[in-house]
Design a protein around this motif. Structure first.
Motif, PDB file in Angstrom:
ATOM      1  N   TRP A  64       6.547   8.817  44.829  1.00  0.00           N
ATOM      2  CA  TRP A  64       5.585   9.509  45.693  1.00  0.00           C
ATOM      3  C   TRP A  64       5.401  10.958  45.255  1.00  0.00           C
ATOM      4  N   VAL A  65       6.485  11.669  45.022  1.00  0.00           N
ATOM      5  CA  VAL A  65       6.398  13.086  44.644  1.00  0.00           C
ATOM      6  C   VAL A  65       5.691  13.232  43.300  1.00  0.00           C
ATOM      7  N   GLN A  66       6.027  12.375  42.336  1.00  0.00           N
ATOM      8  CA  GLN A  66       5.372  12.447  41.034  1.00  0.00           C
ATOM      9  C   GLN A  66       3.873  12.156  41.143  1.00  0.00           C
ATOM     10  N   SER A  67       3.514  11.210  41.971  1.00  0.00           N
ATOM     11  CA  SER A  67       2.109  10.816  42.085  1.00  0.00           C
ATOM     12  C   SER A  67       1.254  11.845  42.793  1.00  0.00           C
ATOM     13  N   HIS A  68       1.830  12.550  43.760  1.00  0.00           N
ATOM     14  CA  HIS A  68       1.013  13.391  44.627  1.00  0.00           C
ATOM     15  C   HIS A  68       1.255  14.900  44.492  1.00  0.00           C
ATOM     16  N   TYR A  69       2.412  15.287  43.970  1.00  0.00           N
ATOM     17  CA  TYR A  69       2.721  16.719  43.977  1.00  0.00           C
ATOM     18  C   TYR A  69       3.237  17.245  42.638  1.00  0.00           C
ATOM     19  N   ALA A  70       3.156  16.445  41.554  1.00  0.00           N
ATOM     20  CA  ALA A  70       3.725  16.872  40.271  1.00  0.00           C
ATOM     21  C   ALA A  70       3.093  18.167  39.775  1.00  0.00           C
ATOM     22  N   SER A  71       1.774  18.245  39.813  1.00  0.00           N
ATOM     23  CA  SER A  71       1.108  19.444  39.290  1.00  0.00           C
ATOM     24  C   SER A  71       1.424  20.671  40.132  1.00  0.00           C
ATOM     25  N   ARG A  72       1.533  20.480  41.440  1.00  0.00           N
ATOM     26  CA  ARG A  72       1.847  21.611  42.322  1.00  0.00           C
ATOM     27  C   ARG A  72       3.280  22.109  42.067  1.00  0.00           C
ATOM     28  N   ILE A  73       4.212  21.168  41.899  1.00  0.00           N
ATOM     29  CA  ILE A  73       5.600  21.562  41.616  1.00  0.00           C
ATOM     30  C   ILE A  73       5.679  22.306  40.291  1.00  0.00           C
ATOM     31  N   GLU A  80       8.228  30.834  38.807  1.00  0.00           N
ATOM     32  CA  GLU A  80       9.576  31.351  39.037  1.00  0.00           C
ATOM     33  C   GLU A  80      10.448  31.335  37.785  1.00  0.00           C
ATOM     34  N   PHE A  81      10.251  30.349  36.916  1.00  0.00           N
ATOM     35  CA  PHE A  81      11.090  30.202  35.725  1.00  0.00           C
ATOM     36  C   PHE A  81      10.279  30.507  34.461  1.00  0.00           C
ATOM     37  N   GLU A  82      10.898  31.219  33.530  1.00  0.00           N
ATOM     38  CA  GLU A  82      10.247  31.509  32.251  1.00  0.00           C
ATOM     39  C   GLU A  82      10.557  30.387  31.252  1.00  0.00           C
ATOM     40  N   ASN A  83       9.586  30.142  30.371  1.00  0.00           N
ATOM     41  CA  ASN A  83       9.751  29.214  29.245  1.00  0.00           C
ATOM     42  C   ASN A  83      10.048  27.780  29.676  1.00  0.00           C
ATOM     43  N   ILE A  84       9.584  27.401  30.857  1.00  0.00           N
ATOM     44  CA  ILE A  84       9.714  26.009  31.290  1.00  0.00           C
ATOM     45  C   ILE A  84       8.386  25.303  31.044  1.00  0.00           C
ATOM     46  N   GLU A  85       8.399  24.281  30.217  1.00  0.00           N
ATOM     47  CA  GLU A  85       7.180  23.555  29.861  1.00  0.00           C
ATOM     48  C   GLU A  85       7.107  22.173  30.501  1.00  0.00           C
ATOM     49  N   HIS A  86       8.256  21.613  30.849  1.00  0.00           N
ATOM     50  CA  HIS A  86       8.259  20.259  31.384  1.00  0.00           C
ATOM     51  C   HIS A  86       9.090  20.198  32.666  1.00  0.00           C
ATOM     52  N   VAL A  87       8.651  19.352  33.593  1.00  0.00           N
ATOM     53  CA  VAL A  87       9.388  19.085  34.830  1.00  0.00           C
ATOM     54  C   VAL A  87       9.704  17.595  34.867  1.00  0.00           C
ATOM     55  N   VAL A  88      10.986  17.263  34.979  1.00  0.00           N
ATOM     56  CA  VAL A  88      11.430  15.868  35.018  1.00  0.00           C
ATOM     57  C   VAL A  88      12.091  15.605  36.367  1.00  0.00           C
ATOM     58  N   ILE A  89      11.665  14.528  37.015  1.00  0.00           N
ATOM     59  CA  ILE A  89      12.250  14.135  38.304  1.00  0.00           C
ATOM     60  C   ILE A  89      12.997  12.828  38.118  1.00  0.00           C
ATOM     61  N   ASP A  90      14.284  12.825  38.424  1.00  0.00           N
ATOM     62  CA  ASP A  90      15.124  11.640  38.290  1.00  0.00           C
ATOM     63  C   ASP A  90      15.633  11.196  39.661  1.00  0.00           C
ATOM     64  N   VAL A  91      16.196  10.007  39.695  1.00  0.00           N
ATOM     65  CA  VAL A  91      16.856   9.497  40.904  1.00  0.00           C
ATOM     66  C   VAL A  91      18.340   9.796  40.805  1.00  0.00           C
ATOM     67  N   ARG A  92      18.878  10.426  41.845  1.00  0.00           N
ATOM     68  CA  ARG A  92      20.287  10.779  41.826  1.00  0.00           C
ATOM     69  C   ARG A  92      21.166   9.544  41.900  1.00  0.00           C
ATOM     70  N   SER A  93      22.385   9.690  41.430  1.00  0.00           N
ATOM     71  CA  SER A  93      23.363   8.609  41.551  1.00  0.00           C
ATOM     72  C   SER A  93      23.751   8.438  43.007  1.00  0.00           C
ATOM     73  N   SER A  94      24.316   7.268  43.350  1.00  0.00           N
ATOM     74  CA  SER A  94      24.715   7.007  44.739  1.00  0.00           C
ATOM     75  C   SER A  94      25.758   7.996  45.209  1.00  0.00           C
ATOM     76  N   ALA A  95      26.606   8.466  44.313  1.00  0.00           N
ATOM     77  CA  ALA A  95      27.632   9.447  44.694  1.00  0.00           C
ATOM     78  C   ALA A  95      26.989  10.749  45.117  1.00  0.00           C
ATOM     79  N   ARG A  96      25.941  11.167  44.368  1.00  0.00           N
ATOM     80  CA  ARG A  96      25.242  12.383  44.737  1.00  0.00           C
ATOM     81  C   ARG A  96      24.514  12.227  46.060  1.00  0.00           C
TER      82      ARG A  96
END
Length: 498
Positions: A64-73, A80-96
């Protein structure tokens, strides 16, 4: 105060501060409701070679976040961050996923506090305004806080909150009563107990009950939301596993019990147990909230002791949506659709047309917006009143006749024949009572969906054969007596127009 992301190994305090700046900007741009639904569990994992790695706990949330808010994020990250070209969203492990943030449980982090709800009247919708019903995922069950053996309630949707409940004249009293109940502090004596809300399908009673459950739990009180089906299955399961006593004790130890769709509560033993639980909670000063699709007097299959308790509390009706409220709901739905399709535009005259035409409930209004969206995206043509009429024609129904109540029939017939309603219900057999009683029974069979045994019970506990005899007698007389036929027609018109 900003939500604080979890501190991870390898993330320096400066990067963490920048990430908080991203979250602050997202909250400011999107508002508390959208932010709380989709971004509170989005966390910073690491930065590596021009890439920032974020994580969420579920695949659904990632999609959902990737489909609707990726460009905004990405835009906010770049600020806020310098020299950041890519944003990657992963699924956390169950422990996290299982680890709480800064001592705050997950259920607390997901929902804004009741104090954050808008102070101006919003509106009552049958579904949350951020997304359409088709895109809503099943929410997990939220158990009351406290002991590990607390009763697990039915699943709650985090978006069904007071802040997304749209208020209008038809539900203002119910909304105000629910807010008053939610604002109570531990130890306060309930003002309205039980609180009984009734409404037809799609008018927002489930939304209101779930909002009340969220707000109560956020207020450090233990609320359990149960559908009638969940209550019945829990009780039957406890009997099967021989844990019925523990089930009863846990249920009676909570601060607030919320039961939805109580009209489906069936079975003599289950109703008895519900009555005992109801009495125990109310007598102990615990809050009980109940919702159904009709007022207590129409719940003919429920135990009389349960109905007596319901009638002793505050009974509030959520009425049909007026045109102004329907227009507001449409506006909220359209705004949600525009999050997915920024080019989706509905002219004001189309909104007004749909609000005038769809008079049933919030779900049909949402269906209308989905059809308008499909028309725009699939046909590529602008919306007009004419095209909207074609798009929603399957939702335009002939207005259903008013549901006539047996009580109203008895009162009207008694008044017309100058006798009392108690005369109709009595065992008197005088001619001036028998004929009106038969007419009232006949009208109850013709104008309601009640069975003959149900009608008999409503007429002083008479047998269904008595009702059948009355119906056949009036049918025979109407075919011969023109003046009686005219009286019957008059009574029908009055009852349908009341």
């Amino acid at each position: 105060m900003l939500d604080r992301a979890m501190q991870h190994d390898g993330i320096c305090p400066e990067d963490q501060k920048r990430w908080e700046g991203v979250r602050q900007r997202l909250r400011a741009e999107l508002g508390d409701a959208v932010y709380s639904s989709w971004f509170t569990r989005l966390e910073l994992d690491r930065l590596n070679a021009g890439t920032i790695y974020l994580s969420v706990p579920t695949k659904f949330l990632k999609s959902w976040v990737q489909s609707h808010y990726a460009s905004r994020i990405k835009a906010r990250v770049s600020n806020e961050f310098e020299n950041i070209e890519h944003v990657v969203i992963d699924v956390r492990s169950s422990a996290r996923k299982a680890k709480p943030r800064d001592g705050v449980g997950e259920s607390e982090a997901l929902t804004p506090h009741l104090a954050e709800k808008p102070q101006t009247p919003y509106v009552v919708a049958a579904e949350p305004v951020e997304t359409s019903a088709a895109q809503r995922r099943p929410a997990r069950a939220v158990a009351p806080r406290g002991e590990n053996d607390s009763v697990v309630g039915s699943p709650l949707d985090r978006r069904l909150s007071f802040s997304t409940f749209l208020v209008g004249p038809s539900n203002q009293l119910a909304y105000a009563a629910a807010c008053r109940v939610a604002d109570a502090r531990p130890g306060d004596t309930p003002m309205f107990n039980p609180l009984y809300a009734h409404a037809a399908v799609g008018l927002g009673k489930t939304h209101l009950l779930q909002a009340l459950a969220h707000a109560t739990n956020d207020n450090r009180r233990r609320a359990v939301y149960l559908t009638a089906e969940r209550f019945m299955s829990g009780f039957v399961s406890s009997l099967t596993t021989q844990t019925a006593h523990a089930f009863k004790e846990r249920l009676r130890a909570i601060d607030m019990l919320i039961i939805d769709d109580v009209q489906f509560l069936q079975g003599k033993s289950i109703q008895q147990e519900f009555c005992h639980t109801l009495n125990a909670l109310i007598d102990a000063g615990r809050q009980v909230v109940v919702a159904a699709d009709r007022p207590p007097s129409d719940l003919e299959t429920l135990d009389e002791r349960v109905l007596s308790r319901f009638k002793g509390g505050l009974c509030v009706d959520i009425g049909p949506l007026d045109e102004s409220l329907r227009a507001k709901i449409l506006g909220a739905r359209i705004a949600a659709a525009q999050e997915m399709q920024p080019g989706f535009h509905v002219p004001p005259d189309v909104i007004n047309y749909v609000a005038r035409t769809i008079v049933t409930n919030g779900r049909d209004l949402e269906g209308a917006v989905n059809r308008l969206l499909a028309h725009v995206t699939l046909n590529g043509a602008p919306l007009t009143v004419e095209t909207a009429e074609t798009a929603i024609r399957d939702l335009v129904r002939t207005q259903e006749p008013k549901r006539v109540k047996i009580d109203d029939i008895q009162k009207l017939v008694a008044s017309h024949y100058n006798i009392s309603r108690s005369d109709i219900l009595s065992s008197r057999r005088t001619a001036n009572v028998v004929r009106p009683r038969q007419i009232a029974m006949y009208l109850s069979k013709v104008l309601t969906l009640r069975s003959l045994p149900e009608i008999g019970r409503r007429f002083g506990g008479r047998d269904h054969t008595t009702v059948l005899h009355a119906v056949r007698k009036i049918e025979e007389l109407v075919s011969k007596d023109k003046s009686l036929a005219e009286v019957i027609d008059l009574l029908k018109r009055i009852l349908n127009e009341q």
